[in-house]
Design an enzyme around this catalytic site. Structure first.
Site, PDB file in Angstrom:
ATOM      1  NE  ARG A 120     123.244   7.111  52.846  1.00  0.00           N
ATOM      2  CZ  ARG A 120     123.907   8.089  52.980  1.00  0.00           C
ATOM      3  NH1 ARG A 120     125.203   7.518  52.994  1.00  0.00           N
ATOM      4  NH2 ARG A 120     123.657   9.198  53.027  1.00  0.00           N
ATOM      5  CG  ASN A 129     136.175  -4.659  43.442  1.00  0.00           C
ATOM      6  OD1 ASN A 129     137.236  -4.398  43.591  1.00  0.00           O
ATOM      7  ND2 ASN A 129     135.049  -4.438  44.006  1.00  0.00           N
ATOM      8  CG  HIS A 167     129.886  -1.019  40.807  1.00  0.00           C
ATOM      9  ND1 HIS A 167     129.674  -2.197  40.149  1.00  0.00           N
ATOM     10  CD2 HIS A 167     130.274  -1.610  41.945  1.00  0.00           C
ATOM     11  CE1 HIS A 167     130.312  -3.161  40.730  1.00  0.00           C
ATOM     12  NE2 HIS A 167     130.287  -2.874  42.001  1.00  0.00           N
ATOM     13  CG  HIS A 217     133.203   0.004  45.590  1.00  0.00           C
ATOM     14  ND1 HIS A 217     132.180  -0.502  46.417  1.00  0.00           N
ATOM     15  CD2 HIS A 217     133.394  -0.864  44.428  1.00  0.00           C
ATOM     16  CE1 HIS A 217     131.917  -1.741  45.800  1.00  0.00           C
ATOM     17  NE2 HIS A 217     132.598  -2.079  44.620  1.00  0.00           N
TER      18      HIS A 217
END
Length: 109
Positions: A27, A83, A96, A98
């Site tokens: 999370r 990003n 990573h 999202h």
């Protein structure tokens, strides 16, 4: 694993909401949606620009894992975002994804 990398530490000892060979999901600590998960590869790669460092099979498994993470979270509609680089909004330099969902997400202008 990269010394000092927060996401490398989360891969090893984070509170995983989903995990599979080579990937984990956690999370986000500053959620931008009702559900905001981060998908992290165990392999440390700084940014999406370096995705070619993954063998083709592993890159394909990473995409499947992103979709599975949304499914495990019970998301019907969701947004997947990466990003890339500091000017693209990347803050932590460990690739990573999202995964954002729950409720209605605003559109892009």
């Amino acid at each position: 694993s990269q010394p000092g990398c927060l996401f490398c530490r989360l891969v090893v000892g984070g509170d995983h909401v989903h995990a599979a060979d080579g990937f984990v999901a956690v999370r986000d600590i500053a959620p931008a949606a009702e559900t905001h998960l981060l998908v992290l590869p165990e392999r440390h790669v700084d940014t999406f620009k370096d995705v070619a460092e993954f063998p083709d099979e592993e890159a394909a498994r990473m995409l499947r894992f992103v979709a599975e993470t949304a499914e495990v979270a019970g998301l019907e509609g969701y947004r997947v975002l990466v990003n890339v680089g500091a000017t693209g909004g990347q803050v932590i330099f460990h690739l990573h994804w999202h995964v954002l969902g729950g409720g209605s997400l605003p559109g892009f202008a």
